[in-house]
Design a protein around this motif. Sequence first.
Motif, short mmCIF file in Angstrom:
data_model
loop_
_atom_site.label_atom_id
_atom_site.label_comp_id
_atom_site.label_asym_id
_atom_site.label_seq_id
_atom_site.Cartn_x
_atom_site.Cartn_y
_atom_site.Cartn_z
N LEU B 17 -4.74 5.59 8.88
CA LEU B 17 -3.62 4.72 9.24
C LEU B 17 -2.38 5.10 8.43
O LEU B 17 -1.27 5.18 8.96
N ALA B 18 -2.62 5.35 7.14
CA ALA B 18 -1.49 5.73 6.29
C ALA B 18 -0.87 7.03 6.76
O ALA B 18 0.35 7.16 6.86
N ILE B 21 1.05 6.51 9.92
CA ILE B 21 2.35 5.87 9.67
C ILE B 21 3.33 6.89 9.09
O ILE B 21 4.49 6.97 9.49
N LEU B 24 4.39 9.22 11.87
CA LEU B 24 5.34 8.58 12.78
C LEU B 24 6.70 8.44 12.09
O LEU B 24 7.75 8.66 12.71
N SER B 25 6.64 8.08 10.80
CA SER B 25 7.91 7.98 10.07
C SER B 25 8.59 9.34 10.00
O SER B 25 9.80 9.45 10.16
#
Lengths: 317, 633
Positions: B17-18, B21, B24-25
Amino acid sequence: MEKSKKGFLGISAKSKPILEKRDLSLCLLALLVFGCLLVPFGRSAWGGDLEEILKSGKLRHLGIPYANFITAEKTGLDVELMKEFASKLGVKYEYVESTWKNIVADLIGKVVRPEGEKLMVAGEHPIQGDVIATGFTVLPWRTKVVNFSEMTFPTGVWLVTRGDSPLQPVVPTGDSSRDIQSVKDKLSNVSVLVLQDSCLDPALYGLEKTEAVLKYFPTGQNLDDMIPAVMAKMADATLMDVPVILTALQRWPGEIKVIGPVSRTQEMACAFPETSPHLLSAFNDFLRQCKKDGTYRRLVAKYYPSVFVFYPEFLKP
Amino acid sequence: MIEQMKTPSGMNRKSALAILIVCLSLVGFIGLLMGFNYRSQEALRKSTLMRFRLDSEKRAVALEYFFSERKYDLGSIAASKEIQSYFINKAMGMSEQYGLKVSLFVIGKVLEKTIQERVVQGDGIYARFLLVNREGKVLVDSAGAVEEQRLKIALHQPGVESGEPAIFFERTNEGVNILVIAPCFYGSRLGGFLISWLRIGTIFDHFVDSPPAVSSKGSALSLEDGGLICPPTNRECVSFRKRFPDLMAQERKEGLFSGTVALGDAPPQEFLLSSVPISKMPLSLVSWVQREEIQGAVTPSEMLLGAGFLAVFILLGAGLLLRYNTLNLLLTARFKQAEKQQNILGEKNRQLQDEIHRRQEAEGKLELQRTLRMRSDRLRSLGEMAAGIAHELNQPLVGVRGLAELLLLQMESGKAPPKEEISHKIDLIVRQADRMVHIINHVRLFARDAGNEKTSLVDLNDVVHSGVDLLRTQLGSQGLMLEEHLFSEYLPVQLNPFSVEEVILNLLSNARDALTERKDGETSTPRIQVNTWSEDGTDGKLAILQISDNGAGMTPEVAGKVFDPFYTTKAPDRGTGLGLSIAKSIVEGFGGKISIETKEGEGTHFTVAFPCSSQKDRNKNEQIDIVENPDCG
């Protein structure tokens, strides 16, 4: 002649009153010194040939500030030539300033005046130098009292006026005699500055026989000042030798103009006492070597770059 | 295991998940950057175009100033006192022979000085000066040569005679020369013209900035008639000169026009061109640059598209990385778990091996003990046999002794029997001796081969009979009745007959002991019955041996343990408890079965069943040749 002297004095009295006083003072001082020198010794000061110069260790160069031969800063074509000659001899160089009136006397120890074709010895004079090198023109009377070296510079005497003078320059005909006569024909009632005892002596060119108004420039004055005197309207025209005109035309373009020749082409050379044949010979050898290796041409081009325009044959190998 | 795997999986999910993220960032950041980049690229493109245009204009201004300076130079020299005085003195009638030569010399020096002093970074501006009079006669030539025929310019033009210096262009075979012509006036009168040739190379190198070799950009000067002035060393400019009229006809956009030009031998390329007129001059500055250099090989929209692809690649890469990372973590955890299990298994394996070793040792010891016990039991059986054997041997010995003594007595008495009688009695003696030899050989074979695994095809009846014979006399001497009812037919079995004899001896011994333990008051004759017969089994014919007694019998509990090793109801000095156990193992070793039927107070039946040997087995055995009885019964 007397009339012209008065005329000149009349003008100079207005424009340069101080000059006259200083001139008189200098003359009195010179006479006093001359008298003092004559009384104790009763003979000329020392002047010697090459051996004596080598022994004394110095060469005394007699000169007068004049055009680019000897400038006011004591440089010039003849200064450099004499320095080179002294160096060649291995002796020190010494500049001795003289005047047009006394320069011959300073060399030979006698005061000599040309009177027509004859020479008058006016008296003794201490010898001040060993050689005259100052754009010294070879004149007939001078050849009788000194020995000239080989030619060092071509020259001639032209008549110069201001640019706005109504005198019209002569149109060259190809015959210098006719051109000279054309100039003389234009001198009617024209005031002309001349310098006695120099190459600008009117007697040398028969100007007394013209209708020109001769104005004698003080002999103690620098010959270079004659054109500025004309520009200052002290006279309508002046005699001037070609080397000075070359520099003057470059210095004051459009302000003076040459009307035409007064003399044929003349030569300048260095003058030696008749008692110094070895020194003369050594100088001629030196001069020939300088001409041969280009040293002398470089010196001439440095101080008179335009002389080759007028005298293309000068120093031509 | 499941618990152990939960922790890394949970960690992986958090890490995934990290990373997601972060990716995506990152993609968002890249998108933002690309957006800014797109805008900045557009602005940069416009700025570059503007700069290109401004640069051309700036150089055009510089050229304008340069040509103005040249006009000023020529005007100043033409108005200088040197030239003025020449023409004035000339007008006054001064001749060259008497003075004017100096003026011309001075003018020449001025012109030479101008040529030497007017430089741009060491490069001269003027190539040549020429002073001519109004008729065109050359007065001063800085080149030193008088070439009147070269002067092809019409000097008396309205523009020139108006008093202002002007720029002219002289076309020659080598190209175009740029000339500055200034009229020389003294007062209001025209004296002549001062003409100068400008150095084209200096102009191009320092003001037009033309490239010296193949380049993506360059500049040239264009005339009003469309001609292009190029530096003679620039071949690429010549390429533009050929195409220039066509290029000029292009539609202009943002002050620029474009066209395709092939520079030298290079393939045609698209260029952007600008043409900036030079003020007060019949000239324009033409500059060109390769379109790619201004707009770039990639347009901003293409860059944006490329950035999109890059973002997708990053996401895919991150996904793959995530996947591989997760798999890697799982594999690592599993590997650690497997390693731990392997260690446990290794430990257990070592323990098991130790146990096996111990068991093998114990089994070895047990086997040794069993062998010893069997040997002991067999010796006991032999010992038990000894009494019977003694009886068996005693009887013939008694007979031999009696016959021998009788013969001896007869001979001593002088009543010698007839020869036939003597011969008959000696024959009896010999037979009794043979019988004893047979008994002794049998005992020797029993002692040697009992327990041997080597089998042979034998008739069960023979084996039973032989075994019973060993104890027959002894049992008889003890008052026990031994009844032997053997099957009338051949019972072929594949076994070691001496081992079976050992079984028979054991069972007979037990029967004897059971009869001796009968309760007092028992009236029936103590009897042991030995029977053999054949019957059908599930897997074929069976040869049955049954030894029964009418002794004390056993309780069911005892009966259930009689085959257990070391189980005995006898006194320690009378039994080891291994007899029936060994008998059972012997019977089962030959594929047979042994069973017990007993009832306390009534007697016991031990039944032994051996599988009858088939014809096939018998054929293999060459020692036995029985044709008439191919099978049991």
